[in-house]
Structures are given as C-alpha cells and as structure tokens.
Design a protein around this motif. Structure first.
Motif, PDB file in Angstrom:
ATOM      1  N   ILE B  73       0.843  -1.206   0.000  1.00  0.00           N
ATOM      2  CA  ILE B  73       0.000   0.000   0.000  1.00  0.00           C
ATOM      3  C   ILE B  73       0.877   1.254   0.000  1.00  0.00           C
ATOM      4  O   ILE B  73       0.568   2.241  -0.662  1.00  0.00           O
ATOM      5  N   GLU B  74       2.013   1.199   0.714  1.00  0.00           N
ATOM      6  CA  GLU B  74       2.915   2.353   0.714  1.00  0.00           C
ATOM      7  C   GLU B  74       3.453   2.622  -0.693  1.00  0.00           C
ATOM      8  O   GLU B  74       3.516   3.775  -1.136  1.00  0.00           O
ATOM      9  N   LYS B  75       3.802   1.559  -1.410  1.00  0.00           N
ATOM     10  CA  LYS B  75       4.299   1.729  -2.792  1.00  0.00           C
ATOM     11  C   LYS B  75       3.181   2.250  -3.697  1.00  0.00           C
ATOM     12  O   LYS B  75       3.396   3.133  -4.528  1.00  0.00           O
ATOM     13  N   PHE B  76       1.991   1.674  -3.528  1.00  0.00           N
ATOM     14  CA  PHE B  76       0.797   2.078  -4.290  1.00  0.00           C
ATOM     15  C   PHE B  76       0.556   3.585  -4.106  1.00  0.00           C
ATOM     16  O   PHE B  76       0.312   4.317  -5.069  1.00  0.00           O
ATOM     17  N   ALA B  77       0.668   4.035  -2.871  1.00  0.00           N
ATOM     18  CA  ALA B  77       0.460   5.458  -2.557  1.00  0.00           C
ATOM     19  C   ALA B  77       1.580   6.317  -3.140  1.00  0.00           C
ATOM     20  O   ALA B  77       1.328   7.404  -3.672  1.00  0.00           O
ATOM     21  N   GLU B  78       2.816   5.809  -3.072  1.00  0.00           N
ATOM     22  CA  GLU B  78       3.951   6.557  -3.643  1.00  0.00           C
ATOM     23  C   GLU B  78       3.792   6.756  -5.144  1.00  0.00           C
ATOM     24  O   GLU B  78       4.255   7.749  -5.696  1.00  0.00           O
ATOM     25  N   ASP B  79       3.136   5.779  -5.795  1.00  0.00           N
ATOM     26  CA  ASP B  79       2.887   5.891  -7.236  1.00  0.00           C
ATOM     27  C   ASP B  79       1.755   6.864  -7.551  1.00  0.00           C
ATOM     28  O   ASP B  79       1.377   7.007  -8.721  1.00  0.00           O
ATOM     29  N   GLY B  80       1.181   7.462  -6.525  1.00  0.00           N
ATOM     30  CA  GLY B  80       0.140   8.460  -6.732  1.00  0.00           C
ATOM     31  C   GLY B  80      -1.249   7.883  -6.888  1.00  0.00           C
ATOM     32  O   GLY B  80      -2.181   8.579  -7.284  1.00  0.00           O
ATOM     33  N   ARG B  81      -1.396   6.582  -6.569  1.00  0.00           N
ATOM     34  CA  ARG B  81      -2.710   5.961  -6.739  1.00  0.00           C
ATOM     35  C   ARG B  81      -3.533   6.114  -5.461  1.00  0.00           C
ATOM     36  O   ARG B  81      -2.990   6.254  -4.370  1.00  0.00           O
ATOM     37  N   PRO B  82      -4.887   6.075  -5.604  1.00  0.00           N
ATOM     38  CA  PRO B  82      -5.750   6.431  -4.470  1.00  0.00           C
ATOM     39  C   PRO B  82      -5.752   5.398  -3.333  1.00  0.00           C
ATOM     40  O   PRO B  82      -5.930   4.204  -3.582  1.00  0.00           O
ATOM     41  N   VAL B  83      -5.563   5.887  -2.132  1.00  0.00           N
ATOM     42  CA  VAL B  83      -5.676   5.073  -0.920  1.00  0.00           C
ATOM     43  C   VAL B  83      -6.595   5.822   0.046  1.00  0.00           C
ATOM     44  O   VAL B  83      -6.322   6.960   0.396  1.00  0.00           O
ATOM     45  N   ILE B  84      -7.694   5.161   0.415  1.00  0.00           N
ATOM     46  CA  ILE B  84      -8.683   5.784   1.296  1.00  0.00           C
ATOM     47  C   ILE B  84      -8.717   5.005   2.605  1.00  0.00           C
ATOM     48  O   ILE B  84      -8.807   3.774   2.594  1.00  0.00           O
ATOM     49  N   GLY B  85      -8.652   5.697   3.725  1.00  0.00           N
ATOM     50  CA  GLY B  85      -8.779   5.045   5.032  1.00  0.00           C
ATOM     51  C   GLY B  85      -9.987   5.601   5.755  1.00  0.00           C
ATOM     52  O   GLY B  85     -10.092   6.814   5.966  1.00  0.00           O
ATOM     53  N   ILE B  86     -10.908   4.708   6.096  1.00  0.00           N
ATOM     54  CA  ILE B  86     -12.134   5.135   6.778  1.00  0.00           C
ATOM     55  C   ILE B  86     -12.065   4.688   8.227  1.00  0.00           C
ATOM     56  O   ILE B  86     -11.875   3.496   8.504  1.00  0.00           O
ATOM     57  N   CYS B  87     -12.224   5.628   9.153  1.00  0.00           N
ATOM     58  CA  CYS B  87     -12.278   5.353  10.597  1.00  0.00           C
ATOM     59  C   CYS B  87     -10.991   4.642  11.040  1.00  0.00           C
ATOM     60  O   CYS B  87      -9.924   5.237  11.042  1.00  0.00           O
ATOM     61  N   ASN B  88     -11.048   3.358  11.378  1.00  0.00           N
ATOM     62  CA  ASN B  88      -9.849   2.623  11.755  1.00  0.00           C
ATOM     63  C   ASN B  88      -8.810   2.666  10.618  1.00  0.00           C
ATOM     64  O   ASN B  88      -7.602   2.693  10.861  1.00  0.00           O
ATOM     65  N   GLY B  89      -9.279   2.736   9.379  1.00  0.00           N
ATOM     66  CA  GLY B  89      -8.379   2.859   8.235  1.00  0.00           C
ATOM     67  C   GLY B  89      -7.592   4.167   8.270  1.00  0.00           C
ATOM     68  O   GLY B  89      -6.412   4.217   7.920  1.00  0.00           O
ATOM     69  N   PHE B  90      -8.244   5.231   8.708  1.00  0.00           N
ATOM     70  CA  PHE B  90      -7.589   6.538   8.897  1.00  0.00           C
ATOM     71  C   PHE B  90      -6.505   6.397   9.972  1.00  0.00           C
ATOM     72  O   PHE B  90      -5.368   6.866   9.812  1.00  0.00           O
ATOM     73  N   GLN B  91      -6.850   5.710  11.056  1.00  0.00           N
ATOM     74  CA  GLN B  91      -5.885   5.506  12.145  1.00  0.00           C
ATOM     75  C   GLN B  91      -4.669   4.718  11.645  1.00  0.00           C
ATOM     76  O   GLN B  91      -3.522   5.037  11.983  1.00  0.00           O
ATOM     77  N   VAL B  92      -4.919   3.711  10.803  1.00  0.00           N
ATOM     78  CA  VAL B  92      -3.813   2.917  10.237  1.00  0.00           C
ATOM     79  C   VAL B  92      -2.906   3.815   9.384  1.00  0.00           C
ATOM     80  O   VAL B  92      -1.678   3.751   9.471  1.00  0.00           O
ATOM     81  N   LEU B  93      -3.522   4.686   8.581  1.00  0.00           N
ATOM     82  CA  LEU B  93      -2.736   5.544   7.678  1.00  0.00           C
ATOM     83  C   LEU B  93      -1.883   6.556   8.455  1.00  0.00           C
ATOM     84  O   LEU B  93      -0.766   6.869   8.036  1.00  0.00           O
TER      85      LEU B  93
END
Lengths: 95, 219
Positions: B73-93
């Motif tokens: 997911i870190e690589k995916f995000a570095e490539d500029g692709r969308p990563v959404i974190g909702i609630c606990n997902g936000f906490q993970v990010l």
C-alpha cells in the motif's frame, strides 16, 4: 537464543509511555475528579499512560536499552501523542 | 470500466461488507484483500475499511501498520494511486506515516455512534471529486479515538496546502480545528473518521455517502 553459551544476560526493561504535556488526557482527568470526590483534594494532576515490560537478551545493559529504545520509536509509542522513558528493572545471567 | 476497488481486511476489520455494498451501489467492482496478501497489481484504488484491526492493541492501527499488505500500500500510494482510510483505516494511515498527525481518544472519553453533519472543504481528492466545496453532508461516526491531533507546523501545512478534506459542524470528539478528514500533500491518500459507506440509502438516514464512492469509481 541466538548466542547460546555466550555471556549474554536477560534484562527486564520497563517502557513507560505517557501523554505529551499538550495532549488531552480525558482518562487522567476523570480519575482526578473521582479522587477529589473521595476527598483527595490535594491531587493536582493524574496522568494515565502505559507500562510495557519487555524481556530481552543482550550483551550488556546499554545494548538492551538501545534495542528497546529502537522498538519503542518504531512501535511502542506514537511520537505525535506520547513521550516515553525506559529503564532496566532486572538483569539475570543466562543459565 | 469502473475502477476495481481493493478493500483491505485485517483481523478485526468489520466494515468491509458495508464498503463492498457501497461500491456495488454505485456500479463498481471490488475485491477483498487479506492483510497477509501483497498483490495490488489489478487494483485501481485501495480502501482500508473500519473496525478494530488487531484488536486495537497498543493503539488503533499500531499493529496493522506492520501487516504485510502495508508495504504494498505504501508503494501504491507513492505511485500516486488512491488510498482511502475510513475510521480505523484513517488511524492505520496515520500510524503508517502516510498521513500526518494522529487520532487520540475522544475528548469526552465516550464512544460516539451518531449522525453528524460535515462540511466539504475540498473536492480535489479522489474521494470527494463529485462533491462541492462548502456543501454539507450527513454521515455517521462510530469511534472512540477520533480526536484528530497534530502539531502547529503540521496544521499550518494542512491549511496552506488545502489538505483538510472534511470538517465537523458540531465537533463531537475534540478534533483540532474540527478536522474530520485530511489528505496527503499529493492528494491521493485520504483519511476520514465518518463512515460514508453507512450512508448509502435514505432508509439508513442518509444517502450522502454515495457521492464519495461515485468519486472513487469514476476517476
């Protein structure tokens, strides 16, 4: 153990994680109110944190502390919200 | 073709089926991704769903952040692709350092489960592109640690880069500057505490969440 038979020691290291001064501590504040309701009106602050006890083998106390410091920075504490302190509680020679 | 949404599931995640339902409701496709997996090559956007990943042990998101999938997911995000974190997902990010700041316990030390009205601060993110800045949405919150906290420097950066995505009208949890959601500087990583996936039908009290998923599907 990775170095059996060497002069490694087993250390009990205590990590105390606590809220940074500026960070709200609603749990601590609630306990403080409860204490004052019990008549302990001289209590000026209660802070609730975490105590994490890590048992680790190392050549010496400095190495044990360094290892636990690294793991605390990576995982055990969140630097945005928390401060921490580390101390060696006990050490025992390997049998 | 609509985007294929990868929904990340840790042990303790419990909102993955709601997110899947929301993706389907707007005509999208999804695939669940278990936290031990690493494969994201077929995925167009990642959603880290809410719940209590790894029991919220230590701190919400602290253990999940080191799950095998997070490296991908870190690589995916570095490539500029969308990563959404909702609630606990936000906490993970935030724990993973993909978003700045942290979520601490709600200021009133109460688990909050209620509808809340939010202001859309920016539509320049993959999750809010179909919403209008300044418009209001009704979504549901369901959290104990949703109190967004950051230092003054981070707050200045968030403001000057227009990285605050959503704000509460009636700040329920003590968040700094009413912040309910933010994005990273490159705008492809978004985290928010409210649950748009629970607001996809008037029968549930609101369908304002649909526009978030329409945004994500039709990039």
């Amino acid at each position: 153990m990775d170095k059996q038979g060497s002069d490694r020691h087993l250390y009990e290291v205590l990590v105390e994680v606590r809220h940074k001064e500026k960070i709200a501590d609603p749990e601590g504040n609630t306990i403080k109110k409860a204490l004052s309701a019990l008549g302990y009106d001289r209590v000026s602050r209660v802070s609730v944190g975490k105590a994490i006890r890590v048992q680790i083998s190392a050549d010496n106390e400095t190495e044990a502390l360094n290892q636990v410091d690294k793991m605390t920075q990576r995982l055990l504490a969140n630097p945005v919200l928390e401060n921490y302190s580390i101390s060696v509680e006990e050490s025992n020679s390997h049998a | 073709m609509p985007n294929l949404i990868g929904i990340v599931v840790f042990p303790g995640t419990n909102c993955e089926f709601d997110v899947a339902e929301a993706v389907e409701a707007v005509g999208g496709n999804y695939r669940f991704i278990f936290h031990l997996d690493k494969e994201l090559s077929d995925i167009d956007a990642v959603v880290i769903a809410g719940g209590f990943a790894h029991g919220d042990y230590l701190r919400p998101g602290a253990i999940a952040r080191f799950s095998p999938i997070m490296e991908s997911i870190e690589k995916f995000a570095e490539d500029g692709r969308p990563v959404i974190g909702i609630c606990n997902g936000f906490q993970v990010l935030t724990e993973a350092g993909l978003l700045p700041g942290a979520l601490q316990k709600n200021s009133n030390l109460t688990f909050l489960c209620e509808p809340t009205v939010l202001n859309i601060e920016t539509n320049e993110t993959p999750f809010t592109s179909k919403l209008s800045p300044g418009s209001k949405v009704k979504l549901f919150i369901n959290h104990f640690s949703g109190n967004y906290t950051c230092n003054d420097q981070t707050l200045q950066e968030l403001k000057s880069n227009n990285q605050i995505v959503l704000t509460y009208l009636n700040n329920p949890n003590g968040s700094t500057q009413n912040i309910a959601g933010i994005c990273n500087a490159t705008r492809n990583v978004v985290g928010l505490m409210p649950h748009p996936e629970r607001a996809i039908d008037e029968l549930l009290g609101s369908d304002d969440g649909l526009k978030f998923f329409k945004s994500l599907i039709n990039l």
